[in-house]
Scaffold this active site. Sequence first.
Site, PDB file in Angstrom:
ATOM      1  N   LEU A   1       2.266  26.971  -0.428  1.00  0.00           N
ATOM      2  CA  LEU A   1       2.172  26.736   1.014  1.00  0.00           C
ATOM      3  C   LEU A   1       1.527  25.373   1.269  1.00  0.00           C
ATOM      4  CD1 LEU A   1       0.914  30.242   2.127  1.00  0.00           C
ATOM      5  CD2 LEU A   1       3.124  29.220   2.721  1.00  0.00           C
TER       6      LEU A   1
ATOM      7  N   SER B   1       9.328   3.978  -4.696  1.00  0.00           N
ATOM      8  CA  SER B   1       8.961   4.486  -3.358  1.00  0.00           C
ATOM      9  C   SER B   1       9.939   3.899  -2.351  1.00  0.00           C
ATOM     10  CB  SER B   1       7.512   4.107  -3.031  1.00  0.00           C
ATOM     11  OG  SER B   1       7.299   2.724  -3.268  1.00  0.00           O
TER      12      SER B   1
ATOM     13  N   HIS C   1     -20.862   1.175  22.347  1.00  0.00           N
ATOM     14  CA  HIS C   1     -21.280  -0.031  21.630  1.00  0.00           C
ATOM     15  C   HIS C   1     -22.408   0.299  20.655  1.00  0.00           C
ATOM     16  CE1 HIS C   1     -22.272  -4.236  20.954  1.00  0.00           C
ATOM     17  NE2 HIS C   1     -23.539  -3.914  21.122  1.00  0.00           N
TER      18      HIS C   1
HETATM   19  P1  NAI Z   1       9.983   3.945   3.632  1.00  0.00           P
HETATM   20  O1  NAI Z   1      11.337   4.217   4.145  1.00  0.00           O
HETATM   21  O2  NAI Z   1       8.843   3.847   4.549  1.00  0.00           O
HETATM   22  O3  NAI Z   1      10.009   2.561   2.810  1.00  0.00           O
HETATM   23  C1  NAI Z   1      10.873   2.366   1.723  1.00  0.00           C
HETATM   24  C2  NAI Z   1      10.975   0.895   1.450  1.00  0.00           C
HETATM   25  O4  NAI Z   1      11.734   0.732   0.273  1.00  0.00           O
HETATM   26  C3  NAI Z   1      11.685   0.133   2.559  1.00  0.00           C
HETATM   27  O5  NAI Z   1      10.927  -0.986   2.903  1.00  0.00           O
HETATM   28  C4  NAI Z   1      13.012  -0.231   1.919  1.00  0.00           C
HETATM   29  O6  NAI Z   1      13.526  -1.436   2.391  1.00  0.00           O
HETATM   30  C5  NAI Z   1      12.649  -0.328   0.445  1.00  0.00           C
HETATM   31  N1  NAI Z   1      13.744  -0.119  -0.472  1.00  0.00           N
HETATM   32  C6  NAI Z   1      14.732   0.804  -0.402  1.00  0.00           C
HETATM   33  N2  NAI Z   1      15.548   0.685  -1.482  1.00  0.00           N
HETATM   34  C7  NAI Z   1      15.042  -0.309  -2.255  1.00  0.00           C
HETATM   35  C8  NAI Z   1      15.418  -0.888  -3.492  1.00  0.00           C
HETATM   36  N3  NAI Z   1      16.462  -0.433  -4.179  1.00  0.00           N
HETATM   37  N4  NAI Z   1      14.671  -1.894  -3.986  1.00  0.00           N
HETATM   38  C9  NAI Z   1      13.591  -2.350  -3.316  1.00  0.00           C
HETATM   39  N5  NAI Z   1      13.187  -1.844  -2.140  1.00  0.00           N
HETATM   40  C10 NAI Z   1      13.904  -0.828  -1.612  1.00  0.00           C
HETATM   41  O7  NAI Z   1       9.754   5.028   2.497  1.00  0.00           O
HETATM   42  P2  NAI Z   1       8.455   5.464   1.678  1.00  0.00           P
HETATM   43  O8  NAI Z   1       7.406   4.429   1.701  1.00  0.00           O
HETATM   44  O9  NAI Z   1       8.977   5.911   0.363  1.00  0.00           O
HETATM   45  O10 NAI Z   1       7.951   6.695   2.505  1.00  0.00           O
HETATM   46  C11 NAI Z   1       8.825   7.802   2.705  1.00  0.00           C
HETATM   47  C12 NAI Z   1       8.528   8.466   4.010  1.00  0.00           C
HETATM   48  O11 NAI Z   1       7.259   9.056   3.947  1.00  0.00           O
HETATM   49  C13 NAI Z   1       8.541   7.476   5.141  1.00  0.00           C
HETATM   50  O12 NAI Z   1       9.554   7.857   6.024  1.00  0.00           O
HETATM   51  C14 NAI Z   1       7.209   7.599   5.787  1.00  0.00           C
HETATM   52  O13 NAI Z   1       7.390   7.975   7.129  1.00  0.00           O
HETATM   53  C15 NAI Z   1       6.530   8.764   5.110  1.00  0.00           C
HETATM   54  N6  NAI Z   1       5.176   8.411   4.744  1.00  0.00           N
HETATM   55  C16 NAI Z   1       4.297   8.020   5.671  1.00  0.00           C
HETATM   56  C17 NAI Z   1       3.014   7.706   5.312  1.00  0.00           C
HETATM   57  C18 NAI Z   1       2.070   7.286   6.336  1.00  0.00           C
HETATM   58  O14 NAI Z   1       2.424   7.225   7.496  1.00  0.00           O
HETATM   59  N7  NAI Z   1       0.822   6.997   5.952  1.00  0.00           N
HETATM   60  C19 NAI Z   1       2.556   7.737   3.937  1.00  0.00           C
HETATM   61  C20 NAI Z   1       3.571   8.141   3.055  1.00  0.00           C
HETATM   62  C21 NAI Z   1       4.815   8.457   3.468  1.00  0.00           C
END
Ligand code: NAI
Length: 476
Positions: free
Chosen positions: A48, A275, A455
């Site tokens: 979960l 990632s 503040h």
């Molecule tokens: P993401 O979609 O945010 O970023 C992936 C990045 O990888 C993009 O900039 C993309 O252009 C690049 N990319 C894709 N294919 C590639 C390649 N072959 N070579 C080089 N670069 C490439 O995805 P991410 O960071 O894996 O996160 C996944 C999801 O998890 C996101 O949608 C995010 O919303 C969520 N997330 C949010 C967090 C937060 O808000 N703190 C933390 C972790 C995840």
Amino acid sequence: MPRDSTEVIPLSESFDLVIVGGGPGGYAAALYGASAGLAVALVEKGRLGGTCLHVGCIPAKELLETASVYRAVLGAGRFGITAGPPEVDWTVTQTRKQNVVDQLTNGLSGLLKHRKVTVYDGVGSLHPGHVVRVAGGASGEVELHGEHVLLATGSVPRTIPGFEVDGRVVVTSDEFLSLDRLPTTAAVIGGGAIGCEFASVLVDMGARVTILEALPKILPGVDEDAVKLVQRSFKQRGIEVRTGVAVTGHTPHEGGTQVALADGSTLDVELVVVSVGRRPVTQGLGLDGTGVVVDQRGFVEVDERLRTGEPGVYAVGDVIDTPALAHVAFAEGMEVVRDLLGEPVVPIDYSRVPWCIYCHPEVAFAGHSEQSAKDAGIEVVVSKHRYIGNGRALIVGEPEGLVKVIAAKRPDGTAGQILGVHMVGPWVTEQLGQAYLAVNWEATVEEVSRFIQPHPTLSELFGETVLSLTGRSLHG
Ligand code: NAI
């Protein structure tokens, strides 16, 4: 009626709401629905809490906190405190992380039990007539009927050709968070939220890190000014950010691997972290003979009330094409419950949800960036203020960063409604709350500027930035 999860369940047990998937979307709907008096069943094939609790938000932020403590010890001399060079006992780090995860998981199980949600252990699949079959887990083979059904099966990391995940040299976030030792060199493919958070942990703990991003800039969706500051800090700390690059494959060797780039160059590292986003999970979910539609990318299609094509069946969280954020899934889970109870529903405005990225320096935003407002054809007035002028930021020794407020330009040229707030710097993930409210309440700069900021706090910078948009200011 709900029943205790330890009872033997007869075939075709009926519930008001049957939920498939026990991550943030599913469990939020379960808790909220049960608190509204619904008889709820929750089907989960793993633990979960889903990605967020086990291989996402919670363990990742716990490791980032470890990195932050490490930085604090390294910098203790600035405060006149003498401490030896810090050393990491990674076993203790991992144990602490797991203790946090376990404590939250146990708390969630207790809450569900307390609310009399019946939890089934197994894989749930949807069949015509709102029938959910459970199989392959400790609950055995069970058939449930839900007056309403919610699909909340989440997502898994995407991978890329040429980078088979082996958990040793090539990892995704799933494996990264449980590494038994830290690498000394790493390539992070993808400079999104996950890539930047992991790169930040790695460099703070002493690794040499290169981010390989395909697009011209890292952190998609984040305002350009905030991205520049993150990149500057990354560079100062030893993270190399290479944008506009394509990786083609890698050749493992003893002690690591050689990553090949399309421009012919190579990069030797101990660890590759992939990632590049996440993909929805609908495999094994049945759906044949139902009206539920899955699009070409694998997302379950829903309308603005999160209803699928099958009447009475909803979907939320990462399995639908909305921001893959736990707090968005929470909101969606609650919206579904309100809708099925026949209560008024205000559809979520996905363009204004809060985003928090916990790399160092932290990034947080809600609403338009300057560029996205311009792209939408909106005339804006913008104000930026830096933490270097903020007392608390100097006290805590984190003067890097800024707050940027994007407001609509009125016909007379003055700033009106606050359309977006983008922040980078110390504890901005904790400061975003009031900026989020301002954006979502569609407040004007005059309205927000009248609120008193305590503040000395870091949040004074938000107040100062908004105040300056009224044409008058104090410190800025
Ligand atoms: P993401 O979609 O945010 O970023 C992936 C990045 O990888 C993009 O900039 C993309 O252009 C690049 N990319 C894709 N294919 C590639 C390649 N072959 N070579 C080089 N670069 C490439 O995805 P991410 O960071 O894996 O996160 C996944 C999801 O998890 C996101 O949608 C995010 O919303 C969520 N997330 C949010 C967090 C937060 O808000 N703190 C933390 C972790 C995840």
